[in-house]
Design a protein around this motif. Structure first.
Motif, PDB file in Angstrom:
ATOM      1  N   PHE A 100       1.058  -1.384  -0.460  1.00  0.00           N
ATOM      2  CA  PHE A 100      -0.166  -0.030   0.043  1.00  0.00           C
ATOM      3  C   PHE A 100       0.900   0.699   0.191  1.00  0.00           C
ATOM      4  CE2 PHE A 100      -1.548   3.373   2.874  1.00  0.00           C
ATOM      5  CZ  PHE A 100      -2.802   3.597   2.109  1.00  0.00           C
ATOM      6  N   ARG A 101       1.911   1.421   0.541  1.00  0.00           N
ATOM      7  CA  ARG A 101       2.410   2.497   1.231  1.00  0.00           C
ATOM      8  C   ARG A 101       3.467   2.809  -0.785  1.00  0.00           C
ATOM      9  NH1 ARG A 101       1.002   6.063   5.340  1.00  0.00           N
ATOM     10  NH2 ARG A 101       1.863   4.935   7.404  1.00  0.00           N
ATOM     11  N   ALA A 102       3.871   1.543  -0.826  1.00  0.00           N
ATOM     12  CA  ALA A 102       4.303   1.989  -2.183  1.00  0.00           C
ATOM     13  C   ALA A 102       3.284   1.810  -3.640  1.00  0.00           C
ATOM     14  CB  ALA A 102       5.144   0.387  -2.744  1.00  0.00           C
ATOM     15  N   SER A 166       8.120   9.717   0.013  1.00  0.00           N
ATOM     16  CA  SER A 166       8.126  10.549   1.077  1.00  0.00           C
ATOM     17  C   SER A 166       9.063   9.722   2.276  1.00  0.00           C
ATOM     18  CB  SER A 166       7.279  11.423   1.689  1.00  0.00           C
ATOM     19  OG  SER A 166       6.172  10.401   2.002  1.00  0.00           O
ATOM     20  N   LEU A 167       8.630   7.941   2.232  1.00  0.00           N
ATOM     21  CA  LEU A 167       8.805   7.555   2.526  1.00  0.00           C
ATOM     22  C   LEU A 167      10.723   7.004   3.085  1.00  0.00           C
ATOM     23  CD1 LEU A 167       6.093   5.168   3.047  1.00  0.00           C
ATOM     24  CD2 LEU A 167       6.215   6.946   4.883  1.00  0.00           C
ATOM     25  N   SER A 168      11.575   6.791   4.024  1.00  0.00           N
ATOM     26  CA  SER A 168      12.750   6.434   3.958  1.00  0.00           C
ATOM     27  C   SER A 168      13.669   5.057   3.833  1.00  0.00           C
ATOM     28  CB  SER A 168      13.363   7.274   5.577  1.00  0.00           C
ATOM     29  OG  SER A 168      12.919   6.315   6.590  1.00  0.00           O
ATOM     30  N   TRP A 169      12.066   4.609   4.036  1.00  0.00           N
ATOM     31  CA  TRP A 169      12.355   2.794   4.468  1.00  0.00           C
ATOM     32  C   TRP A 169      12.668   2.014   3.363  1.00  0.00           C
ATOM     33  CZ3 TRP A 169       8.777  -0.675   5.474  1.00  0.00           C
ATOM     34  CH2 TRP A 169       7.448  -0.506   5.414  1.00  0.00           C
ATOM     35  N   LEU A 170      11.812   2.342   2.008  1.00  0.00           N
ATOM     36  CA  LEU A 170      10.754   2.174   1.102  1.00  0.00           C
ATOM     37  C   LEU A 170      11.825   2.871  -0.220  1.00  0.00           C
ATOM     38  CD1 LEU A 170       7.216   0.982   1.723  1.00  0.00           C
ATOM     39  CD2 LEU A 170       9.414  -0.559   2.296  1.00  0.00           C
ATOM     40  N   LYS A 178       8.854  -3.549  -7.905  1.00  0.00           N
ATOM     41  CA  LYS A 178       9.605  -4.040  -7.085  1.00  0.00           C
ATOM     42  C   LYS A 178       9.828  -3.028  -6.131  1.00  0.00           C
ATOM     43  CE  LYS A 178      13.503  -5.906  -8.857  1.00  0.00           C
ATOM     44  NZ  LYS A 178      15.063  -6.164  -9.056  1.00  0.00           N
ATOM     45  N   ILE A 179      10.129  -3.544  -4.863  1.00  0.00           N
ATOM     46  CA  ILE A 179      10.184  -2.650  -3.499  1.00  0.00           C
ATOM     47  C   ILE A 179      10.655  -3.245  -2.572  1.00  0.00           C
ATOM     48  CG2 ILE A 179       8.350  -1.887  -1.061  1.00  0.00           C
ATOM     49  CD1 ILE A 179       6.269  -2.953  -2.810  1.00  0.00           C
ATOM     50  N   ARG A 187       8.579   6.355  13.513  1.00  0.00           N
ATOM     51  CA  ARG A 187       7.390   7.092  14.421  1.00  0.00           C
ATOM     52  C   ARG A 187       6.412   7.785  13.349  1.00  0.00           C
ATOM     53  NH1 ARG A 187       3.728   8.624  14.608  1.00  0.00           N
ATOM     54  NH2 ARG A 187       2.228   8.700  16.139  1.00  0.00           N
ATOM     55  N   GLU A 188       7.286   8.968  12.682  1.00  0.00           N
ATOM     56  CA  GLU A 188       6.506  10.040  11.997  1.00  0.00           C
ATOM     57  C   GLU A 188       5.952   9.526  10.353  1.00  0.00           C
ATOM     58  OE1 GLU A 188      10.945  11.168  12.289  1.00  0.00           O
ATOM     59  OE2 GLU A 188       9.248  10.260  13.384  1.00  0.00           O
ATOM     60  N   GLU A 189       6.570   8.353  10.337  1.00  0.00           N
ATOM     61  CA  GLU A 189       6.072   7.905   8.670  1.00  0.00           C
ATOM     62  C   GLU A 189       4.954   7.252   8.666  1.00  0.00           C
ATOM     63  OE1 GLU A 189      10.185   7.654   6.252  1.00  0.00           O
ATOM     64  OE2 GLU A 189      10.373   6.134   7.709  1.00  0.00           O
ATOM     65  N   ALA A 190       4.446   6.604  10.450  1.00  0.00           N
ATOM     66  CA  ALA A 190       3.567   6.029  10.770  1.00  0.00           C
ATOM     67  C   ALA A 190       2.071   6.639  10.433  1.00  0.00           C
ATOM     68  CB  ALA A 190       3.319   5.174  12.479  1.00  0.00           C
TER      69      ALA A 190
END
Length: 205
Positions: A100-102, A166-170, A178-179, A187-190
């Protein structure tokens, strides 16, 4: 696999929080708790009720059943770090949430369905369990067979509202479908508008 099939808009009205994009439009016209006597029931009240509603809001936002959520909370309580933040981290690292986030799905329900139908490979192996927790270095990609489906052929249009940038981890590659997991969610990315401390207090009773 057990699922909550109740209408997402009805759930959103119950929690006073839009759990899906389409809920925003409905709630703008029709607010209040659903049901024949919804307007007669008063929100707020005791601290317990406030904690309960926050727990239900987050559980429904990420699409977990009660037992799943309670189990995840127990794990968060045993993990190092702040319990509430660990809970949100575990929720964000679910495979369906990453899809979903991707931007590969417009809702978490849709992402959960895509994963459960076996459209994705995790590190080269087919998966159908939406709750699988991703780790840094993992690669989630659409199966070559699934890439030929009408849905994934239309993926560039679906990804128009993607927020992964805008997500640092993906790291998302829409062309290769591909992801890559490059780190841990902050925390602020939740999901916005969550008070995880209320949930911690609810389970600490």
């Amino acid at each position: 696999m057990a699922r909550d099939h109740s209408p997402i808009v009805k759930q959103s009205r119950r929690e006073g929080y839009a759990l899906a994009p389409k809920a925003h439009k409905v709630m703008a016209k029709k607010s209040g708790i659903p049901g024949e006597h919804g307007d007669m029931r008063v929100r707020g009240g005791s601290l317990y009720l406030t904690q309960l509603r926050e727990k239900q809001k987050v559980r429904r936002t990420y699409g977990l059943l009660e037992k799943q959520f309670a189990k995840l909370m127990k794990e968060a309580q045993k993990a190092e770090g702040l319990t509430g933040e660990k809970l949100l981290e575990f929720l964000e690292r679910r495979a369906d949430n990453a899809v979903f986030r991707a931007g590969f799905a417009t809702t978490r329900r849709q992402a959960r369905q895509l994963v459960s139908h076996g459209h994705f490979l995790l590190n080269g192996h087919r998966i159908d369990i939406p709750s699988i927790r991703l780790n840094p270095g993992d690669v989630l990609e659409v199966r070559s067979k699934s890439q030929n489906s009408d849905y994934f052929k239309n993926l560039p249009n679906i990804m128009g509202a993607a927020n992964a940038a805008s997500l640092s981890w993906l790291k998302v590659d829409g062309k290769k479908m591909k992801i890559e997991v490059t780190g841990m969610p902050k925390r602020e990315e939740a999901e916005a508008g969550i008070n995880e401390q209320l949930i911690v207090e609810y389970y600490s009773r």
